[in-house]
Each structure stands twice: as structure tokens, then as C-alpha cells.
Scaffold this motif. Structure first.
Motif, PDB file in Angstrom:
ATOM      1  N   GLY A  76      -6.807  -1.731   6.789  1.00 11.31           N
ATOM      2  CA  GLY A  76      -7.585  -1.141   7.873  1.00 11.31           C
ATOM      3  C   GLY A  76      -6.768  -0.307   8.834  1.00 11.31           C
ATOM      4  N   GLU A  77      -5.462  -0.251   8.625  1.00 11.87           N
ATOM      5  CA  GLU A  77      -4.634   0.543   9.528  1.00 11.87           C
ATOM      6  C   GLU A  77      -4.295   1.905   8.949  1.00 11.87           C
ATOM      7  OE1 GLU A  77      -1.249  -1.318  11.203  1.00 11.87           O
ATOM      8  OE2 GLU A  77      -2.473  -2.744  12.344  1.00 11.87           O
ATOM      9  N   THR A  78      -3.942   2.803   9.878  1.00 13.40           N
ATOM     10  CA  THR A  78      -3.534   4.136   9.469  1.00 13.40           C
ATOM     11  C   THR A  78      -2.050   4.304   9.754  1.00 13.40           C
ATOM     12  OG1 THR A  78      -5.706   5.112   9.805  1.00 13.40           O
ATOM     13  CG2 THR A  78      -3.818   6.600   9.933  1.00 13.40           C
ATOM     14  N   ALA A  79      -1.302   4.593   8.703  1.00 10.96           N
ATOM     15  CA  ALA A  79       0.126   4.825   8.868  1.00 10.96           C
ATOM     16  C   ALA A  79       0.394   6.303   8.688  1.00 10.96           C
ATOM     17  CB  ALA A  79       0.912   4.023   7.840  1.00 10.96           C
ATOM     18  N   VAL A  80       1.198   6.878   9.574  1.00 15.77           N
ATOM     19  CA  VAL A  80       1.547   8.291   9.461  1.00 15.77           C
ATOM     20  C   VAL A  80       3.038   8.396   9.184  1.00 15.77           C
ATOM     21  CG1 VAL A  80       1.711  10.482  10.675  1.00 15.77           C
ATOM     22  CG2 VAL A  80      -0.330   9.058  10.943  1.00 15.77           C
ATOM     23  N   ILE A  81       3.376   9.148   8.129  1.00 19.78           N
ATOM     24  CA  ILE A  81       4.782   9.336   7.791  1.00 19.78           C
ATOM     25  C   ILE A  81       5.207  10.726   8.251  1.00 19.78           C
ATOM     26  CG2 ILE A  81       6.502   9.307   5.947  1.00 19.78           C
ATOM     27  CD1 ILE A  81       4.555   7.690   4.260  1.00 19.78           C
ATOM     28  N   ILE A  82       6.229  10.775   9.079  1.00 13.53           N
ATOM     29  CA  ILE A  82       6.763  12.065   9.513  1.00 13.53           C
ATOM     30  C   ILE A  82       8.223  12.174   9.088  1.00 13.53           C
ATOM     31  CG2 ILE A  82       5.199  12.283  11.496  1.00 13.53           C
ATOM     32  CD1 ILE A  82       7.519  11.306  13.270  1.00 13.53           C
ATOM     33  N   GLY A  83       8.746  13.394   9.174  1.00 13.25           N
ATOM     34  CA  GLY A  83      10.146  13.581   8.800  1.00 13.25           C
ATOM     35  C   GLY A  83      10.375  14.980   8.290  1.00 13.25           C
ATOM     36  N   PRO A  84      11.636  15.415   8.281  1.00 16.40           N
ATOM     37  CA  PRO A  84      11.934  16.775   7.818  1.00 16.40           C
ATOM     38  C   PRO A  84      11.639  16.938   6.333  1.00 16.40           C
ATOM     39  CG  PRO A  84      13.964  15.541   8.220  1.00 16.40           C
ATOM     40  CD  PRO A  84      12.845  14.686   8.699  1.00 16.40           C
ATOM     41  N   SER A  85      11.523  18.186   5.871  1.00 19.71           N
ATOM     42  CA  SER A  85      11.246  18.379   4.448  1.00 19.71           C
ATOM     43  C   SER A  85      12.463  17.932   3.650  1.00 19.71           C
ATOM     44  CB  SER A  85      10.909  19.837   4.157  1.00 19.71           C
ATOM     45  OG  SER A  85      11.926  20.675   4.635  1.00 19.71           O
ATOM     46  N   GLY A  86      12.186  17.361   2.480  1.00 18.77           N
ATOM     47  CA  GLY A  86      13.268  16.811   1.677  1.00 18.77           C
ATOM     48  C   GLY A  86      13.620  15.390   2.047  1.00 18.77           C
ATOM     49  N   SER A  87      12.841  14.805   2.972  1.00 22.62           N
ATOM     50  CA  SER A  87      13.164  13.451   3.403  1.00 22.62           C
ATOM     51  C   SER A  87      12.629  12.392   2.442  1.00 22.62           C
ATOM     52  CB  SER A  87      12.595  13.202   4.801  1.00 22.62           C
ATOM     53  OG  SER A  87      11.197  13.399   4.786  1.00 22.62           O
ATOM     54  N   GLY A  88      11.774  12.817   1.490  1.00 20.04           N
ATOM     55  CA  GLY A  88      11.242  11.863   0.513  1.00 20.04           C
ATOM     56  C   GLY A  88       9.856  11.356   0.838  1.00 20.04           C
ATOM     57  N   LYS A  89       9.221  11.900   1.904  1.00 21.83           N
ATOM     58  CA  LYS A  89       7.926  11.336   2.298  1.00 21.83           C
ATOM     59  C   LYS A  89       6.825  11.606   1.274  1.00 21.83           C
ATOM     60  CE  LYS A  89       7.304  15.005   5.785  1.00 21.83           C
ATOM     61  NZ  LYS A  89       8.214  15.954   5.107  1.00 21.83           N
ATOM     62  N   THR A  90       6.816  12.829   0.714  1.00 17.41           N
ATOM     63  CA  THR A  90       5.811  13.119  -0.316  1.00 17.41           C
ATOM     64  C   THR A  90       6.060  12.307  -1.585  1.00 17.41           C
ATOM     65  OG1 THR A  90       5.251  15.316   0.503  1.00 17.41           O
ATOM     66  CG2 THR A  90       4.900  14.939  -1.832  1.00 17.41           C
ATOM     67  N   THR A  91       7.322  12.170  -1.955  1.00 15.50           N
ATOM     68  CA  THR A  91       7.648  11.352  -3.133  1.00 15.50           C
ATOM     69  C   THR A  91       7.181   9.917  -2.939  1.00 15.50           C
ATOM     70  OG1 THR A  91       9.579  12.727  -3.529  1.00 15.50           O
ATOM     71  CG2 THR A  91       9.520  10.605  -4.643  1.00 15.50           C
ATOM     72  N   LEU A  92       7.388   9.385  -1.729  1.00 15.84           N
ATOM     73  CA  LEU A  92       6.945   8.019  -1.452  1.00 15.84           C
ATOM     74  C   LEU A  92       5.435   7.908  -1.656  1.00 15.84           C
ATOM     75  CD1 LEU A  92       7.331   5.146  -0.398  1.00 15.84           C
ATOM     76  CD2 LEU A  92       7.146   6.031   1.932  1.00 15.84           C
ATOM     77  N   LEU A  93       4.714   8.901  -1.115  1.00 22.35           N
ATOM     78  CA  LEU A  93       3.254   8.888  -1.242  1.00 22.35           C
ATOM     79  C   LEU A  93       2.842   8.942  -2.714  1.00 22.35           C
ATOM     80  CD1 LEU A  93       1.112   8.946   1.036  1.00 22.35           C
ATOM     81  CD2 LEU A  93       0.763  11.343   0.486  1.00 22.35           C
ATOM     82  N   ARG A  94       3.522   9.794  -3.468  1.00 26.32           N
ATOM     83  CA  ARG A  94       3.183   9.951  -4.887  1.00 26.32           C
ATOM     84  C   ARG A  94       3.556   8.718  -5.701  1.00 26.32           C
ATOM     85  NH1 ARG A  94       2.389  15.160  -6.866  1.00 26.32           N
ATOM     86  NH2 ARG A  94       3.702  14.771  -8.663  1.00 26.32           N
ATOM     87  N   CYS A  95       4.537   7.961  -5.209  1.00 31.82           N
ATOM     88  CA  CYS A  95       4.862   6.692  -5.873  1.00 31.82           C
ATOM     89  C   CYS A  95       3.724   5.683  -5.681  1.00 31.82           C
ATOM     90  CB  CYS A  95       6.162   6.116  -5.321  1.00 31.82           C
ATOM     91  SG  CYS A  95       7.638   6.890  -6.001  1.00 31.82           S
ATOM     92  N   LEU A  96       3.043   5.792  -4.545  1.00 37.50           N
ATOM     93  CA  LEU A  96       2.000   4.806  -4.248  1.00 37.50           C
ATOM     94  C   LEU A  96       0.813   4.916  -5.207  1.00 37.50           C
ATOM     95  CD1 LEU A  96       1.934   4.694  -0.345  1.00 37.50           C
ATOM     96  CD2 LEU A  96       2.907   3.052  -1.956  1.00 37.50           C
ATOM     97  N   ASN A  97       0.569   6.106  -5.781  1.00 44.40           N
ATOM     98  CA  ASN A  97      -0.493   6.141  -6.797  1.00 44.40           C
ATOM     99  C   ASN A  97       0.066   6.471  -8.176  1.00 44.40           C
ATOM    100  OD1 ASN A  97      -0.035   8.847  -6.649  1.00 44.40           O
ATOM    101  ND2 ASN A  97      -2.163   9.436  -6.314  1.00 44.40           N
ATOM    102  N   LEU A  98       1.376   6.258  -8.312  1.00 48.44           N
ATOM    103  CA  LEU A  98       2.039   6.357  -9.617  1.00 48.44           C
ATOM    104  C   LEU A  98       1.973   7.751 -10.230  1.00 48.44           C
ATOM    105  CD1 LEU A  98       1.020   2.921 -11.210  1.00 48.44           C
ATOM    106  CD2 LEU A  98       2.911   3.448  -9.680  1.00 48.44           C
ATOM    107  N   LEU A  99       1.784   8.792  -9.390  1.00 45.57           N
ATOM    108  CA  LEU A  99       1.993  10.144  -9.912  1.00 45.57           C
ATOM    109  C   LEU A  99       3.484  10.310 -10.182  1.00 45.57           C
ATOM    110  CD1 LEU A  99      -0.352  12.528  -7.867  1.00 45.57           C
ATOM    111  CD2 LEU A  99      -0.571  11.794 -10.242  1.00 45.57           C
TER     112      LEU A  99
END
Lengths: 228, 248
Positions: free
Chosen positions: B27-50
Motif C-alpha cells: 500500500g505504500e509508494t516508494a520513489v527511487i531517485i538518483g543520477p543516470s547510470g545509478s542502476g535505478k531502472t535496472t532495479l525496477l526491471r529486476c522486479l518484474n524479471l525483464l
């Protein structure tokens, strides 16, 4: 000798008399041969393209080998091997089925590359979107990728369809009395090769024109959903 | 609930995620911030196994997958895990050959095996919810970027995921269209949808996040409430990043 007027009358007479027999040969053999081989060739091509794009090594190698053989050798030679060569193995094919098989195998190789290129042209994001809603690879292929690929394949497949109409004239070499063969027969009894072959060319042109028209219609139908 | 423990991701010789630990309550909303290349998109894509993580554990609801070098997931396992997540992409990735409505129906019929009538009813309700009830029969190219992205959100929602993942959902949008998309996400947050959002919209992050996660160079540098991160951080790297973003 004939006077000029008599010669013109004779040629017109021959052209009129031969038009329907040649057209009939086209409708009886050229068109069915074209349509049957095109449809069978497409099914074969899709299977080859999917094999080529699969992750199973054996399938990839087999598909590559197939395309290599059938793209790398002349269609005429393939037809001759099937019709004149196979009887030495005790396999004798009638001319029409032999032509169907040869054209299908050849078209399948060429069209598989068209289909493969079209599938590869769909952006990776489409696969990911399909995966993200829980689709399997085959569901994504069937429901998302192939429907979008069809539009991409239409112009090159249309091209290859029209070249097939003309390639079927090679069936004359194994005694299928298609359009060209009929023209040859008539030319050899009337001694008017120039006019008869121009007539033959004209009838091919009619066929290709009608088919191009349908191709255009089809392309328009699949254009929905695409920004102009 | 999402629990990520010691998650690593290597691309060949490059380690993009270097041991991520996160807990995002239901029920919570988590926001990931950080410079490009920090791995945030990769982390997100790991969460649905892309992307398949190289090492670590992901728990999602009642499903849990442990990854290590010997892990070979079957496509059934991957699909079953993915069904608990919905993804909204930076480039929308709507299906261009289907109308807005059909985009939302497709997965319900093919994946969830719903009847056409059920799927359509749900799709229309979702379009209404994202404010596009009157755009059902339009193709994606007939919609603005903001409208396409809202269809994208509806498409993800239609699968009734336990968590929605947003990969920079407004980065490709014209500035005047950003608001309409953020509003939809805010509404979902109010309804206690579990969400993980990668974004560069700091004001939005401050407003919508229950938890802000700052990532840099493949690690979580700092995490906390919006006020802990945006107002009271003592961390030098966080401060540096926030100042840089504020300058723009």
C-alpha cells in the motif's frame, strides 16, 4: 507474297484467335500455380523464420542451411532436379505437383527472410510490454509481434508475389501448359513469335496489374494504427 | 509487500546493482531517485524479471525467488512472478495495432483468460478512471503522449498486479502533459496501490512518496521519508545530487 494490308489482317486474326487460349492457360495453370505456391510458401516461410528466431540451436542451423541451399541455387535447376532428377530414385512427379513443390520450396526460403526481417523490425519495447502484462514468448509473438509484422511484410511480399506470377513461366520447361507454354505452342505453328510473345507479355501484365491492385488494398487495410 | 535482499546484477563484467536491500510495505509508494547510470531502472526491471538478477532474493506478496549462479528459471516461473507486477514504461510501449480499449483488454483475455465482456467492462472502467472514457476507440497514434501514458497505466492496472512499477513515466512527455499523468499516479497512491516509481520529478516525489530511495553507482545511498531525504539529509552524496537537480 502478302500485301501489307493482308499481313496486318493476318496478324490481327492470329492475335484475336490466340488471346483466349493463352488467357485460359493463364487462368487454368498460371494463377492456381501462383496462388497455391504462394500460400504454401508463406506457411513454410513463417515456420522457417520462427525456427531461425528460436533459441534452439538445431532449428537455427537447419533453417540457415535450408535458406542457403534454396537461395543459392537457380530456381530452374531446382525444378529440373525435382522433375527430371528424382525419377532416378524411383520418385516420379507429375508436372504440376512438381512445379508446386519446387516453387514452394524456393519461395519459402526467400519469404522467410522477409518475415524474419519484419519480426526483427518490431521495437524491443513491444516485447517488453507484452511480457509485462504476463504474456509468454509465444503469446507475445502471436498476439503482438506478428500482427505488427504483417504490415511491414506486405510491400516486399507483394513484390515477391508478383515476381512469382512471372517465375511460373519456368514451369513451361517441365511441360506444364501454363500461359507461356501455350504462347510457345501457338508461336511455333503461326510463325509469328514477335506478336504472340508481345501478347503473352501483355497478359502477364494484366495479371500483375490486378494483383498489385489487391496488394495496395491490403496495405491500406493494415495501415490502421500507424501514424502518417 | 516487496522485500529485496542483497540483490546484485552483473552485465558481463559490469556490476550495475551492488547488493540492494529494500522493504516496501503493502500500500505504500516508494520513489527511487538518483543520477543516470545509478542502476535505478535496472532495479525496477529486476522486479518484474525483464532483467534476471545475478544474485539475491526478491519477495513479492507470497512469492519469493532466490537468485544465484545456478538459478535457471523456467518461463512458467517467470510468467507467474510477472503476473504480480505491472509496468509503466518511459516510452509508453502501447500496442500500436490495437485501440486504447483493446490495449487494456488484450492481457485480460490472453493471460487472465477472462471473457471478452468481462475484460471490456473492466477496461472501460479503467479508461474512465484515468480520464479517457471518451478515447476508447482511438489508436495510440491518435492520442497525445500524456493520454498514451494514462492508457499505459490502465493497461498495467487491468492485470490487477500487487505492485505497479513506473520507469520514468513522464520523462518522454511535453512539460504541459506531465501533470495529468502524475495526477493519476497520485490518485492510485491515495487508494493504497503499492507503487515503485523511478522519476526525476522531485516535487512529485516529495508529494507522493511514503519512502524516498536515493541510489548512486549501484547502491542505495540513503532511504527515508521525503522530509528526511529532501530537507534533513546529512549525506554528502545526497546533498550533492539534490543541489545539482535544483540548479536546473
Amino acid at each position: 507474297m502478302f500485301s501489307n494490308q493482308e499481313r496486318i489482317d493476318r496478324i490481327i486474326g492470329i492475335l484475336i484467335d490466340s488471346f483466349f487460349p493463352i488467357l485460359k492457360a493463364g487462368i487454368q495453370f498460371t494463377i492456381p500455380l501462383t496462388i497455391i505456391t504462394f500460400v504454401l510458401g508463406l506457411i513454410l516461410a513463417l515456420l522457417i523464420a520462427l525456427a531461425r528466431l528460436s533459441s534452439v540451436k538445431v532449428l537455427i542451423v537447419l533453417a540457415k542451411f535450408y535458406v542457403w541451399i534454396f537461395r543459392g541455387t537457380p530456381l530452374l535447376v531446382q525444378i529440373f532436379i525435382l522433375f527430371y532428377g528424382l525419377p532416378s530414385f524411383g520418385i516420379t512427379l507429375d508436372p504440376f505437383p512438381a512445379a508446386v513443390i519446387a516453387f514452394t520450396l524456393n519461395k519459402g526460403a526467400y519469404s522467410s527472410e522477409i518475415i524474419r526481417a519484419a519480426i526483427l523490425s518490431i521495437p524491443k519495447g513491444q516485447w517488453e510490454a507484452a511480457f509485462s502484462i504476463g504474456m509468454t514468448k509465444s503469446q507475445a509473438m502471436r498476439r503482438i509481434i506478428i500482427p505488427q509484422s504483417i504490415r511491414v511484410t506486405l510491400p516486399p511480399l507483394g513484390n515477391s508475389f508478383i515476381s512469382l506470377v512471372k517465375d511460373t513461366s519456368l514451369a513451361a520447361t517441365i511441360t506444364v501448359t501454363e500461359l507461356f507454354q501455350k504462347g510457345q505452342q501457338i508461336a511455333s505453328v503461326t510463325y509469328e513469335p514477335l506478336w504472340i510473345y508481345i501478347e503473352v507479355a501483355f497478359i502477364y501484365l494484366i495479371f500483375s496489374t490486378v494483383l498489385s491492385y489487391f496488394q495496395e488494398k491490403l496495405e491500406l487495410r493494415y495501415d490502421k494504427g500507424i501514424a502518417k | 509487500m516487496i522485500q529485496i535482499s542483497n540483490l546484485h546484477k552483473w552485465f558481463d563484467q559490469l556490476e550495475v546493482l551492488k547488493g540492494i536491500d529494500l522493504l516496501i510495505p503493502r500500500g505504500e509508494t516508494a520513489v527511487i531517485i538518483g543520477p543516470s547510470g545509478s542502476g535505478k531502472t535496472t532495479l525496477l526491471r529486476c522486479l518484474n524479471l525483464l532483467e534476471i538478477p545475478t544474485q539475491g532474493t526478491i519477495e513479492l506478496g507470497n512469492k519469493s525467488i532466490h537468485f544465484d549462479k545456478s538459478t535457471k528459471l523456467t518461463s512458467t516461473e517467470i510468467v507467474s512472478f510477472r503476473k504480480s507486477t505491472g509496468m509503466v514504461f518511459q516510452g509508453y510501449n502501447l500496442f500500436p495495432h490495437l485501440t486504447a480499449l483493446e490495449n487494456i483488454i488484450e492481457g485480460q483475455i490472453i493471460v487472465l483468460k477472462k471473457t471478452k465482456a468481462e475484460a471490456e467492462k473492466k477496461a472501460r472502467a479503467l479508461l474512465e478512471k484515468v480520464g479517457l472514457g471518451d478515447r476508447a476507440d482511438m489508436y495510440p497514434h491518435q492520442l497525445s503522449g500524456g493520454q498514451q501514458q494514462r492508457v499505459g497505466i490502465a493497461r498495467a492496472m487491468a492485470m490487477e498486479p500487487e505492485v505497479l512499477l513506473f520507469d520514468e513515466p513522464t520523462s518522454a512527455l511535453d512539460p504541459e502533459l506531465v501533470g495529468e499523468v502524475l495526477k493519476v499516479i497520485k490518485d492510485l497512491a491515495k487508494e493504497n496501490m503499492t507503487q515503485v516509481i523511478v522519476t526525476h520529478e522531485m516535487n512529485f516525489a516529495r508529494e507522493v512518496a511514503d519512502q524516498v530511495i536515493f541510489m548512486d553507482q549501484g547502491v542505495v545511498v540513503e532511504k527515508g521519508t521525503p522530509s528526511e531525504i529532501f530537507q534533513n539529509t546529512k549525506n554528502q552524496r545526497t546533498l550533492q545530487f539534490l543541489n545539482k537537480v535544483a540548479e536546473r
